[in-house]
Design a protein around this motif. Structure first.
Motif, PDB file in Angstrom:
ATOM      1  N   LEU A   1      30.223 -15.155  47.855  1.00 16.25           N
ATOM      2  CA  LEU A   1      30.638 -15.163  49.266  1.00 16.25           C
ATOM      3  C   LEU A   1      31.752 -14.172  49.570  1.00 16.25           C
ATOM      4  N   ARG A   2      32.091 -13.326  48.610  1.00 13.90           N
ATOM      5  CA  ARG A   2      33.267 -12.474  48.733  1.00 13.90           C
ATOM      6  C   ARG A   2      33.253 -11.626  49.998  1.00 13.90           C
ATOM      7  N   HIS A   3      32.117 -11.091  50.382  1.00 11.38           N
ATOM      8  CA  HIS A   3      32.036 -10.181  51.536  1.00 11.38           C
ATOM      9  C   HIS A   3      31.105 -10.732  52.618  1.00 11.38           C
ATOM     10  N   LYS A   4      31.107 -12.059  52.794  1.00 15.73           N
ATOM     11  CA  LYS A   4      30.209 -12.700  53.768  1.00 15.73           C
ATOM     12  C   LYS A   4      31.012 -13.651  54.663  1.00 15.73           C
ATOM     13  N   PRO A   5      31.843 -13.109  55.550  1.00 16.10           N
ATOM     14  CA  PRO A   5      32.695 -13.980  56.374  1.00 16.10           C
ATOM     15  C   PRO A   5      31.909 -14.925  57.276  1.00 16.10           C
ATOM     16  N   THR A   6      30.789 -14.454  57.836  1.00 19.34           N
ATOM     17  CA  THR A   6      30.005 -15.312  58.727  1.00 19.34           C
ATOM     18  C   THR A   6      29.420 -16.495  57.977  1.00 19.34           C
ATOM     19  N   GLU A   7      28.925 -16.233  56.772  1.00 21.74           N
ATOM     20  CA  GLU A   7      28.330 -17.307  55.978  1.00 21.74           C
ATOM     21  C   GLU A   7      29.396 -18.313  55.541  1.00 21.74           C
ATOM     22  N   VAL A   8      30.581 -17.825  55.204  1.00 23.45           N
ATOM     23  CA  VAL A   8      31.675 -18.731  54.846  1.00 23.45           C
ATOM     24  C   VAL A   8      32.029 -19.631  56.013  1.00 23.45           C
ATOM     25  N   THR A   9      32.118 -19.065  57.215  1.00 21.00           N
ATOM     26  CA  THR A   9      32.453 -19.849  58.410  1.00 21.00           C
ATOM     27  C   THR A   9      31.388 -20.904  58.691  1.00 21.00           C
ATOM     28  N   ASP A  10      30.112 -20.533  58.577  1.00 22.37           N
ATOM     29  CA  ASP A  10      29.025 -21.492  58.822  1.00 22.37           C
ATOM     30  C   ASP A  10      29.042 -22.619  57.799  1.00 22.37           C
ATOM     31  N   LEU A  11      29.258 -22.274  56.536  1.00 25.21           N
ATOM     32  CA  LEU A  11      29.313 -23.297  55.498  1.00 25.21           C
ATOM     33  C   LEU A  11      30.480 -24.251  55.729  1.00 25.21           C
ATOM     34  N   LEU A  12      31.616 -23.694  56.093  1.00 25.71           N
ATOM     35  CA  LEU A  12      32.800 -24.525  56.323  1.00 25.71           C
ATOM     36  C   LEU A  12      32.591 -25.467  57.499  1.00 25.71           C
ATOM     37  N   ALA A  13      31.946 -24.994  58.537  1.00 26.00           N
ATOM     38  CA  ALA A  13      31.659 -25.865  59.688  1.00 26.00           C
ATOM     39  C   ALA A  13      30.769 -27.025  59.276  1.00 26.00           C
ATOM     40  N   GLY A  14      29.769 -26.747  58.438  1.00 23.45           N
ATOM     41  CA  GLY A  14      28.891 -27.817  57.961  1.00 23.45           C
ATOM     42  C   GLY A  14      29.625 -28.812  57.081  1.00 23.45           C
ATOM     43  N   ILE A  15      30.489 -28.322  56.187  1.00 25.03           N
ATOM     44  CA  ILE A  15      31.262 -29.218  55.319  1.00 25.03           C
ATOM     45  C   ILE A  15      32.227 -30.065  56.143  1.00 25.03           C
ATOM     46  N   ASP A  16      32.807 -29.491  57.217  1.00 21.77           N
ATOM     47  CA  ASP A  16      33.686 -30.267  58.101  1.00 21.77           C
ATOM     48  C   ASP A  16      32.957 -31.486  58.650  1.00 21.77           C
ATOM     49  N   ILE A  17      31.734 -31.263  59.107  1.00 18.36           N
ATOM     50  CA  ILE A  17      30.942 -32.370  59.661  1.00 18.36           C
ATOM     51  C   ILE A  17      30.640 -33.393  58.583  1.00 18.36           C
ATOM     52  N   ALA A  18      30.271 -32.923  57.398  1.00 16.68           N
ATOM     53  CA  ALA A  18      29.954 -33.836  56.296  1.00 16.68           C
ATOM     54  C   ALA A  18      31.159 -34.683  55.910  1.00 16.68           C
ATOM     55  N   VAL A  19      32.352 -34.059  55.845  1.00 20.09           N
ATOM     56  CA  VAL A  19      33.568 -34.802  55.495  1.00 20.09           C
ATOM     57  C   VAL A  19      33.833 -35.904  56.510  1.00 20.09           C
TER      58      VAL A  19
ATOM     59  N   THR B   1      20.648 -26.170  56.148  1.00 14.15           N
ATOM     60  CA  THR B   1      21.491 -26.301  54.962  1.00 14.15           C
ATOM     61  C   THR B   1      21.304 -25.093  54.053  1.00 14.15           C
ATOM     62  N   LYS B   2      22.410 -24.518  53.574  1.00  9.43           N
ATOM     63  CA  LYS B   2      22.365 -23.316  52.745  1.00  9.43           C
ATOM     64  C   LYS B   2      21.880 -23.651  51.336  1.00  9.43           C
ATOM     65  N   ALA B   3      21.112 -22.756  50.757  1.00 11.40           N
ATOM     66  CA  ALA B   3      20.570 -22.974  49.418  1.00 11.40           C
ATOM     67  C   ALA B   3      21.658 -23.039  48.366  1.00 11.40           C
ATOM     68  N   MET B   4      22.757 -22.355  48.587  1.00 13.15           N
ATOM     69  CA  MET B   4      23.817 -22.322  47.569  1.00 13.15           C
ATOM     70  C   MET B   4      24.494 -23.681  47.398  1.00 13.15           C
ATOM     71  N   LEU B   5      24.260 -24.634  48.312  1.00 11.46           N
ATOM     72  CA  LEU B   5      24.843 -25.959  48.184  1.00 11.46           C
ATOM     73  C   LEU B   5      24.054 -26.857  47.247  1.00 11.46           C
ATOM     74  N   LEU B   6      22.925 -26.396  46.783  1.00 12.72           N
ATOM     75  CA  LEU B   6      22.056 -27.235  45.961  1.00 12.72           C
ATOM     76  C   LEU B   6      22.712 -27.661  44.654  1.00 12.72           C
ATOM     77  N   SER B   7      23.627 -26.887  44.145  1.00 13.71           N
ATOM     78  CA  SER B   7      24.250 -27.200  42.857  1.00 13.71           C
ATOM     79  C   SER B   7      25.471 -28.097  42.982  1.00 13.71           C
ATOM     80  N   TYR B   8      25.829 -28.506  44.198  1.00 14.28           N
ATOM     81  CA  TYR B   8      27.027 -29.319  44.387  1.00 14.28           C
ATOM     82  C   TYR B   8      26.659 -30.741  44.816  1.00 14.28           C
TER      83      TYR B   8
END
Length: 567
Positions: free
Chosen positions: A377-395, A422-429
């Motif tokens: 995710l080093r150079h993907k600010p939009t994807e980081v923001t989208d993932l964080l928004a989803g995790i906020d809702i989950a929390v 849901t992003k595929a990268m979350l499958l391992s968590y």
């Protein structure tokens, strides 16, 4: 001129100090200028009459037209209506502006007393009202401003980021509301907010409230549909100060006006009423056209004479009595109790206390491979923001309902929360990784914001933003050479958002100002208290300078970021 006013007691004719010059200016104005400006309307009318009656100018058609010496023609040329003299004749409009001018002229004529030496009445309440009228008219809009707050909080509380509220325009927000009735209601309330804002915005920077002040640059423009949505959302940070400051100013405006009224009339004021319990009848509330204009017209005598123009006279005494009876008498002072509610942005909801509740429901563990997530995710600010928004809702849901620590996070978000993207990268968590995942994503977003020139700590108080002195900065950089920078940056970031900058009430008995504590000691205590998965051995010796204080925490984090990414 100096000699003519030298008889004034205490006047320093050398004029070497600011006070002496100000006193001389006051004496000069009273001796020469004030007398010349008294009775201006009468003097102008007398000059006009002399010009009209001057035989040398009496045959001038322009002057005869201007001063309406000739009777108007009975036959009108409809085809050349623009040439009709009566169409271009000016008549003073009877309204607030003309009333204020006439009242000022009346006061200037009465200064020094009447012809018999007696002090003439100056109508102090009317004078006080006209002085502040351009702002007092905004008080009637206070209930609608508070209603707008309630509706916006019902719709947006915990559902929007502060950055999203700052970038979204008010017009865009209204366009996204599907229900026509709700959109119309909000549009009307926003118009009322805008009107109140325009009435008082220039005074807001000079009126601090609760230790907060609206920055001058926030008040330079009127509120329009192109303004940011955050201006409407009550908050003690950023643009939200505009909304809170407006409420506090309108409350103080009524209180100050009523206290001045009480001093003039020697009347006791009513007990305070909370603004959230106040009705329209509790406010110094009036509409400048529907309520005030009829009073002005009812107390005005208007006459027109050929050659003399219009004559407008006001009954100031009667007008003052009606203003007091209808809008002032019996009004209480206003108070702001504990019901003032502020917007909770999505990032505010996921704070230390929330994660403490989460750990009580679902035991948490560190991420299995944080470095892999960072590289991806080093150079993907939009994807980081989208993932964080989803995790906020989950929390938010997990704090309430809990869950099995080993349940896959992606399965929970897809099956339970119905989040189809849901992003595929979350499958391992799994659910036991939610806290560490949120911290990593939040850290990555802050790091990218800083590297791209944006503010990573929007809501951190200014007392934690002090720059580091140059000599101390050199020591700090030497200390960084013995520290694992990734671990240190994440640890300091967590400590800033979860511990250092947690809001405290300065009025509490146990309040402690931590800004001058050594940052190293605070970090060590946080590591031991939270069982951090990012131990920093170099903090336990003298390689990290103890002169770096908590007030330097933001500058230290930015310095660490720059040190890590230096070529």
């Amino acid at each position: 001129m100096i000699r003519n006013v030298q008889h004034v007691d205490g006047l320093d004719l050398q004029l070497q100090t600011k006070e002496s010059r100000a006193k001389w200016e006051s004496c000069y104005v009273n001796a020469y200028i004030a007398q010349a400006l008294q009775g201006l309307d009468a003097k102008i009318q007398d000059a006009n009459n002399r010009m009209v009656n001057d035989d040398r100018l009496g045959n001038n058609p322009l002057l005869r037209t201007i001063f309406e010496v000739d009777a108007p023609a009975e036959n009108r040329n409809v085809g050349k209506i623009h040439e009709e003299e009566s169409l271009w004749r000016f008549r003073s409009h009877i309204g607030l502006e003309h009333l204020a001018h006439a009242f000022d002229e009346n006061l200037s004529q009465k200064k020094g007393g009447g012809k018999d030496g007696k002090k003439l009445k100056t109508f102090p309440i009317l004078q006080l009202f006209l002085k502040h009228e351009h702002q007092l008219r905004a008080i009637r809009l206070l209930p609608n401003v508070l209603r707008l707050h309630r509706l916006l909080l019902q719709r947006l509380n915990r559902c929007v980021d502060s950055s999203e509220a700052t970038t979204m325009k008010i017009g865009e927000f209204l366009d996204n509301i599907r229900d026509e009735n709700q959109r119309q209601d909000l549009h009307v309330l926003i118009d009322d907010f805008s009107e109140a804002w325009d009435c008082v915005r220039t005074s807001l920077p000079n009126h601090p409230f609760g230790g907060y002040t609206i920055p001058l640059e926030f008040t330079q423009e009127p509120l329009r549909l192109e303004s940011c949505l955050a201006m409407l959302l009550p908050s003690l940070h950023g643009w939200g100060l505009c909304s809170v400051g407006l409420v506090y100013y309108l409350q103080a405006l009524q209180n100050d006006f009523l206290e001045n009224y009480s001093k003039e009339t020697k009347q006791t004021l009513q007990a305070r009423v909370d603004i959230f319990d106040a009705s329209y009848a509790h406010l110094v509330a009036y509409h400048p056209v529907h309520d005030l204009q009829p009073i002005i017209l009812a107390n005005c005598n208007y006459s027109l004479e050929v050659g003399k123009g219009t004559t407008i006279e006001y009954d100031f005494g009667s007008m003052e009595k009606q203003l007091v009876e209808r809008f002032i008498r019996g009004r209480p002072r206003l108070g702001i109790g504990s019901q003032m509610v502020f917007i909770i942005y999505r990032e505010d909801f996921t704070n230390a206390s929330v994660f403490e509740h989460l750990r009580n429901r679902i035991p948490q563990e560190p991420l299995p491979s944080p470095a892999d997530l960072e590289r991806e995710l080093r150079h993907k600010p939009t994807e980081v923001t989208d993932l964080l928004a989803g995790i906020d809702i989950a929390v938010g849901f997990l704090v309430s309902v809990g869950g099995d620590p080993d349940t896959k996070l992606a399965k929970f978000m897809y099956d339970t929360l119905r989040m189809k993207h849901t992003k595929a990268m979350l499958l391992s968590y799994r659910l036991k990784h939610v806290e560490s995942l949120w911290v990593m994503l939040s850290y990555l977003r802050a790091r990218m914001q800083a590297l791209y020139g944006h503010e990573p700590f929007e809501k951190v108080d200014e007392k934690y933003r002090e720059p580091i002195p140059d000599d101390l900065l050199k020591k700090l950089r030497l200390g960084f050479q013995h520290i694992q920078m990734d671990a240190f940056s994440i640890l300091l970031y967590k400590c800033i958002i979860f511990r250092i900058t947690v809001k405290q009430n300065a009025a509490d008995e146990d309040y402690i100002d931590n800004s001058n504590f050594p940052l190293k000691d605070v970090l060590l205590y946080y590591m031991s208290d939270s069982g951090s998965e990012y131990p920093i051995p170099a903090l336990e010796d003298d390689r990290f300078p103890g002169e770096v204080k908590v007030k330097h925490c933001v500058a230290t984090w930015l310095c660490a970021l720059a040190f890590r990414h230096q070529p």
